[in-house]
Design a protein around this motif. Structure first.
Motif, mmCIF file in Angstrom:
data_model
loop_
_atom_site.group_PDB
_atom_site.id
_atom_site.type_symbol
_atom_site.label_atom_id
_atom_site.label_comp_id
_atom_site.label_asym_id
_atom_site.label_seq_id
_atom_site.Cartn_x
_atom_site.Cartn_y
_atom_site.Cartn_z
ATOM 1 N N ARG A 2 0.826 -1.215 0.000
ATOM 2 C CA ARG A 2 0.000 0.000 0.000
ATOM 3 C C ARG A 2 0.857 1.261 0.000
ATOM 4 O O ARG A 2 0.506 2.258 -0.641
ATOM 5 C CB ARG A 2 -0.943 -0.009 1.212
ATOM 6 C CG ARG A 2 -2.066 -1.025 1.086
ATOM 7 C CD ARG A 2 -3.019 -0.965 2.251
ATOM 8 N NE ARG A 2 -4.078 -1.958 2.105
ATOM 9 C CZ ARG A 2 -4.996 -2.209 3.008
ATOM 10 N NH1 ARG A 2 -4.998 -1.534 4.159
ATOM 11 N NH2 ARG A 2 -5.924 -3.125 2.805
ATOM 12 N N ARG A 3 1.968 1.216 0.729
ATOM 13 C CA ARG A 3 2.854 2.384 0.737
ATOM 14 C C ARG A 3 3.374 2.675 -0.663
ATOM 15 O O ARG A 3 3.362 3.826 -1.116
ATOM 16 C CB ARG A 3 4.029 2.147 1.696
ATOM 17 C CG ARG A 3 3.861 2.763 3.073
ATOM 18 C CD ARG A 3 5.183 2.913 3.801
ATOM 19 N NE ARG A 3 6.036 1.728 3.704
ATOM 20 C CZ ARG A 3 5.986 0.694 4.550
ATOM 21 N NH1 ARG A 3 5.101 0.685 5.519
ATOM 22 N NH2 ARG A 3 6.809 -0.327 4.402
ATOM 23 N N LEU A 4 3.852 1.639 -1.341
ATOM 24 C CA LEU A 4 4.393 1.835 -2.680
ATOM 25 C C LEU A 4 3.295 2.230 -3.653
ATOM 26 O O LEU A 4 3.492 3.096 -4.513
ATOM 27 C CB LEU A 4 5.092 0.559 -3.158
ATOM 28 C CG LEU A 4 5.701 0.609 -4.567
ATOM 29 C CD1 LEU A 4 6.660 1.779 -4.698
ATOM 30 C CD2 LEU A 4 6.408 -0.693 -4.888
ATOM 31 N N ARG A 6 0.624 3.900 -3.043
ATOM 32 C CA ARG A 6 0.279 5.316 -2.831
ATOM 33 C C ARG A 6 1.308 6.228 -3.476
ATOM 34 O O ARG A 6 0.976 7.316 -3.963
ATOM 35 C CB ARG A 6 0.161 5.604 -1.333
ATOM 36 C CG ARG A 6 -1.051 4.947 -0.672
ATOM 37 C CD ARG A 6 -1.230 5.421 0.749
ATOM 38 N NE ARG A 6 -2.306 4.701 1.410
ATOM 39 C CZ ARG A 6 -2.128 3.823 2.383
ATOM 40 N NH1 ARG A 6 -0.909 3.558 2.817
ATOM 41 N NH2 ARG A 6 -3.159 3.205 2.927
ATOM 42 N N GLU A 7 2.568 5.792 -3.464
ATOM 43 C CA GLU A 7 3.602 6.587 -4.130
ATOM 44 C C GLU A 7 3.413 6.565 -5.644
ATOM 45 O O GLU A 7 3.731 7.533 -6.335
ATOM 46 C CB GLU A 7 4.987 6.041 -3.772
ATOM 47 C CG GLU A 7 5.359 6.218 -2.308
ATOM 48 C CD GLU A 7 6.680 5.537 -1.966
ATOM 49 O OE1 GLU A 7 7.372 5.097 -2.913
ATOM 50 O OE2 GLU A 7 7.020 5.456 -0.775
ATOM 51 N N ARG A 25 6.778 5.440 -12.198
ATOM 52 C CA ARG A 25 5.942 4.471 -11.481
ATOM 53 C C ARG A 25 5.962 3.109 -12.165
ATOM 54 O O ARG A 25 5.908 2.080 -11.510
ATOM 55 C CB ARG A 25 4.523 4.976 -11.271
ATOM 56 C CG ARG A 25 3.856 5.630 -12.487
ATOM 57 C CD ARG A 25 2.959 4.687 -13.225
ATOM 58 N NE ARG A 25 2.204 5.382 -14.250
ATOM 59 C CZ ARG A 25 1.856 4.801 -15.382
ATOM 60 N NH1 ARG A 25 2.224 3.576 -15.658
ATOM 61 N NH2 ARG A 25 1.144 5.466 -16.274
ATOM 62 N N ALA A 59 -4.190 -3.000 -3.261
ATOM 63 C CA ALA A 59 -3.407 -1.786 -2.991
ATOM 64 C C ALA A 59 -3.424 -0.837 -4.184
ATOM 65 O O ALA A 59 -3.512 0.390 -4.028
ATOM 66 C CB ALA A 59 -1.975 -2.163 -2.635
ATOM 67 N N ALA A 63 -5.151 3.134 -4.377
ATOM 68 C CA ALA A 63 -4.408 4.330 -4.779
ATOM 69 C C ALA A 63 -4.767 4.796 -6.183
ATOM 70 O O ALA A 63 -4.177 5.753 -6.683
ATOM 71 C CB ALA A 63 -2.906 4.038 -4.712
#
Length: 335
Positions: A2-4, A6-7, A25, A59, A63
């Motif tokens: 999820r962190r990646l 969102r980036e 990305r 994820a 995002a």
């Protein structure tokens, strides 16, 4: 994940047109190994399970990340089942209804086919099925460089029509024909991934809407203090949590159950998730009021993506009709 994701995901609708961001990305997703999850680990089995692939799909949906994922994953999984080495950047060509993979019987395509979730720019390469005896083998349809325009409403995943008469070339090193069981098991993965994407979309749209309801003021107070808005968001939370529960089982079933059972589990989840996502994403637009459908607000991007994920491999109506036929033995409607 999820962190990646969102980036990788856009902050605004304008971000979707940033080509440099798109290239960064795409590279990050490759470096993370996400596109290799269903590659052959050497014994015919995939490197990662359907659960792990669904986690990434969830994820990415949360995002609204405009990174090709499900398309390349599905292509790699089908190539693995055929015993072929996946072709980098290739996706699966679908028929116009987006439910079935395209079947081509001659040396070239005879009807328009759709390449779904490939890179927005660059040459388009898509696998098609070619009948062979009682099964199929893979061939590759290739078109000229895409210009970034998409045939679909989804702003985060490209859909391109490959014209008729696109010549096919063989996919090398295929060691086996694809059977009906192979295609059912592969479709079960597709249902699991699209259901997981819908769950993520619901979660993301709900988070954006709750944050907006806390900031947007009417009559001097945040609109989140209004009971009507609270009810809409609470109902959306219930639908999202129920959809998450429904989507867990088919993700596990992809590799643990037989093709028929896995596909049936995927149909049940997709029927629920598609309906829930439509309600949740439309509610998110409603909570944002008049600006919900404008380029100044990203919430409609969730709805647009949900429409594609709902239709891909069949919408709720299609899944219920198929379940009716397989479980009740009814061919044309209830009687």
């Amino acid at each position: 994940a999820r962190r990646l994701a969102r980036e990788l995901g856009p902050r605004t609708v304008v971000d979707l047109d940033d080509r440099k961001r798109s290239e960064r990305r795409a590279e990050a997703a490759r470096d993370a190994g996400w596109l290799e999850l269903r590659h052959d680990r050497g014994d015919g089995d995939p490197l990662a399970s359907g659960v792990e692939a669904a986690i990434i799909a969830d994820a990415m949906g949360e995002a609204v990340a405009d990174v090709p994922f499900a398309g390349p994953i599905l292509a790699a999984d089908l190539a693995r089942r055929a015993g072929a080495r996946p072709i980098d950047g290739a996706v699966i060509a679908f028929s116009a209804d987006l439910i079935h993979p395209a079947v081509v019987s001659g040396p070239a395509t005879d009807t328009p086919i759709l390449a779904v979730d490939h890179a927005a720019r660059g040459p388009v390469a898509a696998y098609v099925l070619v009948p062979e005896g009682d099964g199929y083998h893979l061939a590759l349809a290739e078109a000229a460089e895409a210009d970034g325009a998409s045939d679909g409403a989804d702003l985060t995943r490209a859909i391109h029509s490959l014209p008729t008469d696109v010549p096919l070339r063989p996919v090398p090193d295929q060691s086996r024909r694809l059977t009906r069981d192979d295609l059912d098991a592969w479709a079960a993965l597709g249902l699991a991934l699209t259901s997981a994407d819908l769950v993520g979309l619901m979660r993301g749209a709900l988070d954006v809407s709750v944050a907006y309801a806390q900031e947007r003021k009417q009559y001097g107070v945040p609109i989140g203090t209004f009971q009507a808005v609270q009810h809409l968001l609470a109902e959306s939370r219930c639908l999202m949590e129920a959809a998450f529960s429904a989507a867990l089982y088919p993700a596990w079933a992809v590799d643990q159950l037989g093709p028929d059972e896995a596909r049936a589990a995927g149909r049940v989840a997709k029927a629920y998730c598609a309906r829930a996502a439509r309600t949740v994403c439309e509610t998110a637009v409603q909570v944002h009021g008049g600006m919900g459908n404008t380029w100044d607000c990203i919430v409609h991007v969730y709805l647009r993506r949900a429409l594609l994920s709902s239709q891909w491999f069949g919408d709720a109506g299609e899944q219920l009709r198929q379940l009716e036929r397989t479980r009740l033995g009814v061919t044309y409607g209830l009687s």
